[in-house]
Write an enzyme that holds these catalytic residues in place. Structure first.
Site, PDB file in Angstrom:
ATOM      1  N   GLU A  35       9.785 -15.162  -6.609  1.00 49.21           N
ATOM      2  CA  GLU A  35       9.463 -14.388  -6.739  1.00 49.21           C
ATOM      3  C   GLU A  35       9.157 -13.452  -8.170  1.00 49.21           C
ATOM      4  O   GLU A  35       7.949 -13.186  -8.424  1.00 49.21           O
ATOM      5  CB  GLU A  35      10.301 -13.679  -5.624  1.00 49.21           C
ATOM      6  CG  GLU A  35      10.696 -13.370  -4.535  1.00 49.21           C
ATOM      7  CD  GLU A  35      11.443 -12.116  -3.494  1.00 49.21           C
ATOM      8  OE1 GLU A  35      12.871 -12.616  -3.718  1.00 49.21           O
ATOM      9  OE2 GLU A  35      11.297 -11.285  -3.213  1.00 49.21           O
ATOM     10  N   LYS A  54       6.676  -4.477  -1.378  1.00 52.11           N
ATOM     11  CA  LYS A  54       8.076  -4.129  -1.642  1.00 52.11           C
ATOM     12  C   LYS A  54       7.993  -4.191   0.372  1.00 52.11           C
ATOM     13  O   LYS A  54       9.215  -4.344   1.138  1.00 52.11           O
ATOM     14  CB  LYS A  54       8.486  -2.876  -2.403  1.00 52.11           C
ATOM     15  CG  LYS A  54       9.962  -2.386  -1.765  1.00 52.11           C
ATOM     16  CD  LYS A  54      10.980  -3.314  -2.108  1.00 52.11           C
ATOM     17  CE  LYS A  54      12.134  -2.615  -2.488  1.00 52.11           C
ATOM     18  NZ  LYS A  54      13.346  -4.295  -2.645  1.00 52.11           N
ATOM     19  N   GLU A  56      19.509 -17.945  -1.205  1.00 47.05           N
ATOM     20  CA  GLU A  56      18.932 -16.390  -2.123  1.00 47.05           C
ATOM     21  C   GLU A  56      18.643 -16.495  -3.713  1.00 47.05           C
ATOM     22  O   GLU A  56      17.802 -16.100  -3.660  1.00 47.05           O
ATOM     23  CB  GLU A  56      19.702 -15.177  -1.268  1.00 47.05           C
ATOM     24  CG  GLU A  56      19.550 -14.058  -2.460  1.00 47.05           C
ATOM     25  CD  GLU A  56      18.452 -13.744  -1.822  1.00 47.05           C
ATOM     26  OE1 GLU A  56      17.467 -13.634  -0.784  1.00 47.05           O
ATOM     27  OE2 GLU A  56      18.097 -12.248  -2.522  1.00 47.05           O
ATOM     28  N   ARG A 111       6.206  -0.679  -4.341  1.00 47.42           N
ATOM     29  CA  ARG A 111       5.797  -1.380  -3.324  1.00 47.42           C
ATOM     30  C   ARG A 111       5.189  -2.098  -2.966  1.00 47.42           C
ATOM     31  O   ARG A 111       4.825  -3.058  -2.181  1.00 47.42           O
ATOM     32  CB  ARG A 111       4.863  -0.516  -2.011  1.00 47.42           C
ATOM     33  CG  ARG A 111       6.038   1.392  -1.593  1.00 47.42           C
ATOM     34  CD  ARG A 111       5.697   2.003  -0.908  1.00 47.42           C
ATOM     35  NE  ARG A 111       4.717   1.870   0.349  1.00 47.42           N
ATOM     36  CZ  ARG A 111       5.306   2.135   1.184  1.00 47.42           C
ATOM     37  NH1 ARG A 111       6.499   2.681   1.219  1.00 47.42           N
ATOM     38  NH2 ARG A 111       4.578   1.668   2.763  1.00 47.42           N
ATOM     39  N   HIS A 119      19.958 -36.618   2.709  1.00 47.98           N
ATOM     40  CA  HIS A 119      19.047 -36.966   3.896  1.00 47.98           C
ATOM     41  C   HIS A 119      17.505 -36.907   3.386  1.00 47.98           C
ATOM     42  O   HIS A 119      16.520 -36.873   4.505  1.00 47.98           O
ATOM     43  CB  HIS A 119      18.747 -35.761   4.879  1.00 47.98           C
ATOM     44  CG  HIS A 119      20.521 -36.234   5.453  1.00 47.98           C
ATOM     45  ND1 HIS A 119      20.970 -37.958   6.333  1.00 47.98           N
ATOM     46  CD2 HIS A 119      21.614 -35.945   5.904  1.00 47.98           C
ATOM     47  CE1 HIS A 119      22.164 -37.445   6.736  1.00 47.98           C
ATOM     48  NE2 HIS A 119      22.487 -36.244   5.992  1.00 47.98           N
ATOM     49  N   ASN A 132      -3.352   3.467   5.023  1.00 50.16           N
ATOM     50  CA  ASN A 132      -2.135   1.828   4.524  1.00 50.16           C
ATOM     51  C   ASN A 132      -2.065   0.734   6.130  1.00 50.16           C
ATOM     52  O   ASN A 132      -2.381   1.523   7.311  1.00 50.16           O
ATOM     53  CB  ASN A 132      -0.719   2.584   4.897  1.00 50.16           C
ATOM     54  CG  ASN A 132      -0.500   2.379   3.133  1.00 50.16           C
ATOM     55  OD1 ASN A 132      -1.853   2.238   1.807  1.00 50.16           O
ATOM     56  ND2 ASN A 132       0.770   2.606   2.790  1.00 50.16           N
ATOM     57  N   GLY A 133      -2.187   0.319   6.077  1.00 53.67           N
ATOM     58  CA  GLY A 133      -2.203  -1.214   7.535  1.00 53.67           C
ATOM     59  C   GLY A 133      -3.766  -1.876   7.883  1.00 53.67           C
ATOM     60  O   GLY A 133      -4.516  -1.870   6.800  1.00 53.67           O
ATOM     61  N   TRP A 180      -3.569  -2.977  -1.468  1.00 56.55           N
ATOM     62  CA  TRP A 180      -2.323  -3.752  -1.525  1.00 56.55           C
ATOM     63  C   TRP A 180      -3.590  -4.806  -0.858  1.00 56.55           C
ATOM     64  O   TRP A 180      -3.442  -4.738   0.828  1.00 56.55           O
ATOM     65  CB  TRP A 180      -0.748  -4.513  -1.044  1.00 56.55           C
ATOM     66  CG  TRP A 180      -0.442  -5.261  -1.203  1.00 56.55           C
ATOM     67  CD1 TRP A 180       0.507  -5.805  -2.625  1.00 56.55           C
ATOM     68  CD2 TRP A 180      -0.584  -6.275   0.057  1.00 56.55           C
ATOM     69  NE1 TRP A 180       0.443  -7.678  -1.978  1.00 56.55           N
ATOM     70  CE2 TRP A 180       0.560  -7.846  -0.782  1.00 56.55           C
ATOM     71  CE3 TRP A 180      -0.377  -6.842   0.784  1.00 56.55           C
ATOM     72  CZ2 TRP A 180       0.795  -9.027  -0.151  1.00 56.55           C
ATOM     73  CZ3 TRP A 180      -0.557  -8.024   1.729  1.00 56.55           C
ATOM     74  CH2 TRP A 180       0.203  -9.584   1.153  1.00 56.55           C
ATOM     75  N   CYS A 219       0.719  -1.130  -0.174  1.00 56.63           N
ATOM     76  CA  CYS A 219      -0.470  -0.196  -0.014  1.00 56.63           C
ATOM     77  C   CYS A 219       0.662   1.065   0.331  1.00 56.63           C
ATOM     78  O   CYS A 219       1.988   1.086   1.038  1.00 56.63           O
ATOM     79  CB  CYS A 219      -1.094   0.069   0.962  1.00 56.63           C
ATOM     80  SG  CYS A 219      -2.814  -1.350   1.295  1.00 56.63           S
ATOM     81  N   LYS A 228      14.886 -15.513  -5.194  1.00 60.57           N
ATOM     82  CA  LYS A 228      14.375 -14.930  -6.359  1.00 60.57           C
ATOM     83  C   LYS A 228      13.954 -15.633  -7.317  1.00 60.57           C
ATOM     84  O   LYS A 228      13.121 -14.504  -7.388  1.00 60.57           O
ATOM     85  CB  LYS A 228      15.910 -14.456  -7.050  1.00 60.57           C
ATOM     86  CG  LYS A 228      16.838 -13.239  -5.470  1.00 60.57           C
ATOM     87  CD  LYS A 228      16.575 -11.900  -6.031  1.00 60.57           C
ATOM     88  CE  LYS A 228      15.496 -12.165  -5.154  1.00 60.57           C
ATOM     89  NZ  LYS A 228      16.142 -11.731  -3.381  1.00 60.57           N
TER      90      LYS A 228
HETATM   91  C1  F6R Z   1      13.073 -10.623  -1.606  1.00 59.72           C
HETATM   92  C2  F6R Z   1      12.491  -8.981  -0.772  1.00 59.72           C
HETATM   93  C3  F6R Z   1      12.284  -9.382   0.432  1.00 59.72           C
HETATM   94  C4  F6R Z   1      12.156  -8.656   1.787  1.00 59.72           C
HETATM   95  C5  F6R Z   1      11.924  -8.859   2.845  1.00 59.72           C
HETATM   96  C6  F6R Z   1      12.372  -8.123   3.852  1.00 59.72           C
HETATM   97  O1  F6R Z   1      13.516  -9.997  -2.546  1.00 59.72           O
HETATM   98  O2  F6R Z   1      12.260  -8.357  -0.942  1.00 59.72           O
HETATM   99  O3  F6R Z   1      12.277 -11.339   1.235  1.00 59.72           O
HETATM  100  O4  F6R Z   1      13.754  -9.003   1.948  1.00 59.72           O
HETATM  101  O5  F6R Z   1      10.364  -8.844   2.734  1.00 59.72           O
HETATM  102  O6  F6R Z   1      12.243  -6.669   3.692  1.00 59.72           O
HETATM  103  P1  F6R Z   1      12.710  -5.067   4.084  1.00 59.72           P
HETATM  104  O7  F6R Z   1      14.575  -6.000   4.776  1.00 59.72           O
HETATM  105  O8  F6R Z   1      12.438  -4.101   4.425  1.00 59.72           O
HETATM  106  O9  F6R Z   1      12.919  -5.777   5.968  1.00 59.72           O
END
Ligand code: F6R
Length: 624
Positions: free
Chosen positions: A505, A619, A498, A27, A521, A102-103, A76, A2, A502
């Site tokens: 996502e 985001k 990671e 975001r 295992h 937001n929230g 969102w 949001c 990636k």
């Molecule tokens: C992955 C990604 C998320 C953030 C997670 C934490 O690409 O962007 O997994 O890493 O939501 O976000 P922050 O770092 O803002 O606390």
């Protein structure tokens, strides 16, 4: 997650609100809308289910040139499906009070029931709409609905009704509101959800983060929980929810608005991948030499004495930042310091069990992640000291932590985190070097060597990124696959996680990261003929074991891409290689992650996915 924009001034309100929403798109959202009020107290409300571009087209023909104030929102979905009806802004029954939020309003069902019993008609399934109807009631109670008062006389009434409304709300919220009868005043309030005011000349801004209005002003004021702002064209006043006026300092943001533009790249993600050498360099600059000395004391009050005093470290974060935590754990352990790492949302009873003298290190790009903030509060309540590593000046996390170590990555717009991760790693290596030197785990000569090696990383990052064309070819070759495995060991195990995150996502395919030794295992059972397996295998103490694990996977049919350096390439037998420049073993995670980011990018590109705005993702995740 949001986004809010608000504007009051003599510029083109609609254009400014929509441009702000475009800058907040990163975001994550599913619907959006704006509401503006013109000089004749006429309100224009426009919403769409979908992208801001569609909203922009919708308002193109609107006769709202005279608007002097308004609010905008990207939603969102939490309560109610993504749809035009559920999109913000929301209004009261009279269609005069407009709110964006937001929230989550936790007591919205109770409030809604009472409001409905009082005759209010709801038009959406959202929790937000109760705020508009509550305002309507509060305004009625102040006897102004029918009165023909001049707009200036209505301002105190609007303010008081807003304050009374806030008193009824439970949960987390950033709210911005406009009232058609009072277009000279915008109101904004914050409780556990970020909100920032931008100060211009003869115009002022409201937003959930600064990127929405950086183009217009860099002078900003961050609201704290329990504070509200009365925003007029010629100034802003700040109050507590109890109505007490408070003085607040502004800060000047150093980011440039062009830093948040694509600069010739097809996607923000690709641009940000290529900004990683700079992100690491900026994060390290002026903070390394001498290690263990007083540099961190000067910057954030963390003295060598204090570093000696902690008995252990506890890392907490979410998502990609959690993977940085895992690298941090390995690095501190390498220096003989006890460290653990937890996903913030699972850091529940552990907060209370932490040994006295534990330093909690919370990592967050945004500094606004609800799970991380909650874990930090729990840890603080248990008596722990908190150090945060974040990219966002003035974020909530910085205000709650005892020590703040900024990464200097510039704005990260792509939803999938890349350069923020490298910045977090750089900050962790910096911190670990200072701790190790302060505690006598690195001699003077070793500390110098460590710093010199670290300072070479930006150049090695650039060298690694030159492999982009061959990585793109390998990614394209595998882009039809629905399953990917990533394996590695020790400091590079988090990099396998990671790599898998990636690709999940941005390509929406199944991917798993596994410690290579764990494969036999259980997970090895899922390998089928031709399954892509990316093995992160740089030179170092785990190389021989990794080579063995690759053999085991190949024997079950895996098609292996090995991430190696020139030396380890001789040991690992794979069908394809991505060969990185050699680096000391300890520093390899800052290089091995790069081909995995590019691999994920090019798989998503081949699949024609919306790389910068992946489905279902936000985001900044401000709900728990
Ligand atoms: C992955 C990604 C998320 C953030 C997670 C934490 O690409 O962007 O997994 O890493 O939501 O976000 P922050 O770092 O803002 O606390």
């Amino acid at each position: 997650m949001c986004g809010i924009t608000g504007y009051i001034g003599e510029n083109k309100t609609t254009d400014i609100l929509i441009d702000g929403l475009k800058r907040l798109e990163y975001r994550g959202y599913d619907s959006c809308g704006i509401a503006v009020v013109d000089g004749k107290n006429k309100l224009y409300l426009r919403r769409v289910s979908g992208r801001v571009d569609a909203l922009d087209k919708l308002v193109a023909g609107d006769p709202v040139k005279g608007a002097q104030s308004g609010v905008g929102h990207t939603r969102w979905a939490t309560h109610g499906a993504p749809s035009e009806d559920n999109a913000h802004p929301h209004t009261d029954c009279a269609g005069e009070v407009v709110v964006v939020h937001n929230g989550i309003i936790e007591n919205y069902l109770d409030l809604k029931e009472k409001l409905q019993a009082g005759g209010h008609k709801f038009k959406s399934e959202t929790d937000t709409e109760v705020i508009a109807h509550l305002m309507e009631d509060k305004l009625k109670a102040l006897h102004v609905q029918a009165a023909a008062m001049r707009a200036e006389m209505l301002e105190p009434v609007f303010f008081e009704a807003f304050r009374r409304t806030l008193a009824d709300l439970k949960g987390s919220f950033a709210i911005s509101m406009v009232w058609a009868r009072c277009p000279g005043l915008l109101l904004a309030a914050r409780m556990h959800s970020p909100l920032v005011i931008g100060l211009g000349k003869g115009e002022n801004f409201i937003a959930s983060d600064v990127s929405a209005f950086l183009k217009h002003t860099k002078k900003v004021v961050f609201l704290n929980d329990g504070e509200l702002a009365a925003v007029r064209m010629d100034g802003v006043d700040y109050y507590t929810f109890a109505g007490k006026k408070t003085a607040k300092d502004s800060v000047t943001i150093q980011w440039d608005s062009t830093m948040a533009e694509k600069g010739g790249y097809k996607h923000f993600m690709l641009k940000e991948i290529h900004e990683q050498a700079e992100a690491v360099e900026n994060t390290l600059r002026g903070r390394l030499l001498p290690l263990g000395g007083e540099i961190l004391k000067a910057e954030m009050g963390l003295s060598a004495e204090a570093m000696k005093g902690f008995s252990s470290l506890q890392f907490i974060a979410c998502g990609t930042a959690y993977h940085a935590c895992l690298v941090g754990r390995g690095l501190f352990e390498n220096f003989g310091l006890v460290a653990s790492a937890d996903v913030a949302s699972e850091f529940t009873d552990r907060a209370k069990l932490m040994a006295r003298g534990t330093l909690v290190v919370a990592i967050s790009q945004s500094g606004e992640t609800a799970d991380t903030l909650f874990a930090v509060r729990e840890a603080k309540a248990g008596g722990a000291k908190v150090l945060c590593i974040t990219n966002t000046v003035g974020s909530t996390l910085t205000r709650e932590a005892d020590y703040v170590l900024y990464t200097h990555c510039g704005p990260e717009i792509g939803v999938a985190s890349t350069k923020a991760f490298l910045g977090q790693l750089a900050a962790i290596y910096l911190l670990a070097g200072h701790f190790a030197a302060a505690r006598g785990r690195l001699s003077g000569a070793e500390a110098r060597r460590y710093a010199e090696d670290l300072l070479k990383i930006p150049r090695l990052i650039e060298e690694t990124l030159e492999k982009e064309p061959e990585i793109a070819k390998i990614a394209e070759a595998f882009s039809a696959s629905e399953h990917f495995l990533f394996i590695s060991r020790h400091l590079n195990y988090p990099i396998a996680l990671e790599g898998a995150l990636k690709i999940k996502e941005i390509s929406y395919v199944h991917a798993e990261g596994y410690p290579a030794g764990e494969m036999k295992h259980g997970p090895i059972a899922i390998i089928y003929k031709g399954m892509p397996l990316l093995a992160v295998a740089p030179s170092g103490r785990t190389l021989d074991l990794m080579a063995g694990n690759v053999e085991e996977a190949k024997a079950r049919g895996a098609d292996v891409v090995a991430i190696v350096d020139a030396a380890s390439r001789k040991t690992v037998k794979a069908s394809r290689y991505i060969t990185l420049p050699e680096a000391p073993e300890l520093f390899t995670p800052m290089l091995t992650v790069l081909p995995l980011q590019l691999f994920a990018y090019y798989v998503a590109l081949a699949k024609k996915c919306d790389i910068d705005k992946p489905r279902n993702l936000a985001k900044s995740v401000t709900v728990r």
